[in-house]
Design a protein around this motif. Sequence first.
Motif, PDB file in Angstrom:
ATOM      1  N   UNK A   1       0.701  -1.074  -0.351  1.00 11.55           N
ATOM      2  CA  UNK A   1      -0.240  -0.196   0.294  1.00 11.55           C
ATOM      3  C   UNK A   1       1.395   1.461   0.187  1.00 11.55           C
ATOM      4  N   UNK A   2       0.433   2.003  -0.767  1.00 10.78           N
ATOM      5  CA  UNK A   2       1.584   3.731  -0.488  1.00 10.78           C
ATOM      6  C   UNK A   2      -0.001   4.413   0.247  1.00 10.78           C
ATOM      7  N   UNK A   3       0.701   5.499   1.117  1.00 12.91           N
ATOM      8  CA  UNK A   3       0.531   6.581   1.499  1.00 12.91           C
ATOM      9  C   UNK A   3       0.953   7.886   0.800  1.00 12.91           C
ATOM     10  N   UNK A   4       0.434   8.632   0.947  1.00 18.25           N
ATOM     11  CA  UNK A   4       0.391  10.368   0.945  1.00 18.25           C
ATOM     12  C   UNK A   4      -0.035  10.928   1.726  1.00 18.25           C
ATOM     13  N   UNK A   5       0.411  11.480   2.622  1.00 21.01           N
ATOM     14  CA  UNK A   5       0.129  12.558   3.382  1.00 21.01           C
ATOM     15  C   UNK A   5      -0.597  14.232   3.430  1.00 21.01           C
ATOM     16  N   UNK A   6      -1.260  14.706   3.524  1.00 15.84           N
ATOM     17  CA  UNK A   6      -0.785  16.392   3.586  1.00 15.84           C
ATOM     18  C   UNK A   6      -2.102  16.760   4.590  1.00 15.84           C
ATOM     19  N   UNK A   7      -1.920  18.383   4.728  1.00 14.44           N
ATOM     20  CA  UNK A   7      -2.537  19.205   5.037  1.00 14.44           C
ATOM     21  C   UNK A   7      -2.275  19.665   6.650  1.00 14.44           C
TER      22      UNK A   7
ATOM     23  N   UNK B   1      -4.556   6.723   0.321  1.00 16.92           N
ATOM     24  CA  UNK B   1      -3.956   5.282   0.714  1.00 16.92           C
ATOM     25  C   UNK B   1      -4.770   4.974  -1.205  1.00 16.92           C
ATOM     26  N   UNK B   2      -3.109   4.238  -1.416  1.00 15.08           N
ATOM     27  CA  UNK B   2      -3.648   3.721  -2.529  1.00 15.08           C
ATOM     28  C   UNK B   2      -3.201   2.213  -2.490  1.00 15.08           C
ATOM     29  N   UNK B   3      -3.167   1.161  -3.658  1.00 14.09           N
ATOM     30  CA  UNK B   3      -2.609  -0.665  -3.558  1.00 14.09           C
ATOM     31  C   UNK B   3      -3.960  -1.353  -2.926  1.00 14.09           C
TER      32      UNK B   3
ATOM     33  N   UNK C   1     -13.483   6.016   0.726  1.00 15.73           N
ATOM     34  CA  UNK C   1     -12.359   7.126  -0.201  1.00 15.73           C
ATOM     35  C   UNK C   1     -10.867   6.224   0.139  1.00 15.73           C
ATOM     36  N   UNK C   2     -10.475   5.638   1.087  1.00 16.03           N
ATOM     37  CA  UNK C   2      -9.380   5.333   1.132  1.00 16.03           C
ATOM     38  C   UNK C   2      -8.727   6.532   1.689  1.00 16.03           C
ATOM     39  N   UNK C   3      -8.994   7.060   2.692  1.00 11.10           N
ATOM     40  CA  UNK C   3      -8.602   8.372   3.255  1.00 11.10           C
ATOM     41  C   UNK C   3      -8.714   8.313   4.884  1.00 11.10           C
ATOM     42  N   UNK C   4      -7.273   8.803   5.440  1.00 11.82           N
ATOM     43  CA  UNK C   4      -7.362   8.075   6.814  1.00 11.82           C
ATOM     44  C   UNK C   4      -7.186   9.735   7.124  1.00 11.82           C
ATOM     45  N   UNK C   5      -8.197  10.656   8.756  1.00 11.59           N
ATOM     46  CA  UNK C   5      -8.409  11.888   9.011  1.00 11.59           C
ATOM     47  C   UNK C   5      -7.450  11.888  10.144  1.00 11.59           C
TER      48      UNK C   5
ATOM     49  N   UNK D   1       0.136   2.112   7.940  1.00 11.11           N
ATOM     50  CA  UNK D   1      -0.665   0.648   7.983  1.00 11.11           C
ATOM     51  C   UNK D   1      -0.141   0.337   8.280  1.00 11.11           C
ATOM     52  N   UNK D   2      -0.653  -1.153   8.556  1.00  8.18           N
ATOM     53  CA  UNK D   2      -0.224  -2.267   9.350  1.00  8.18           C
ATOM     54  C   UNK D   2      -1.492  -3.151   9.242  1.00  8.18           C
TER      55      UNK D   2
END
Length: 119
Positions: free
Chosen positions: A1-7, A23-25, A75-79, A97-98
């Motif tokens: 899984x690929x994770x990209x943070x923003x904000x 998250x993607x993958x 949405x495959x998104x964590x906040x 992610x685990x």
Amino acid sequence: VHLVESGGGLVQPGGSLRLSCAASGRTFSSYAMGWFRQAPGKEREFVAAITTNGGNTNYADSVKGRFTISRDNAKNTLYLQMSSLKREDTGVYYCNAQITSPGRVDAYWGQGTQVTVSS
């Protein structure tokens, strides 16, 4: 899984920010998710975690009552909603992610997003 943070960004003490982790993958809903942070000169520390379906959350004592972790599996998104920010909340915030399978735990990290709390 690929994770990209923003904000992340610069905010005054007492202010608020919302971090996102896209998250993607592999299936996002299969992963337990969390936020960690690392202040300059310090080790990375746990901030908050959430189970796969969002039913349970856990927080570091230092952020309880101020931060809220949530996820949108559609949405495959964590906040991470951060309120009443303090200078000591400054650091790079990482998404984690685990996923657990028999005999192993695989963990993945994003690249981090900088949060600076300063007047």
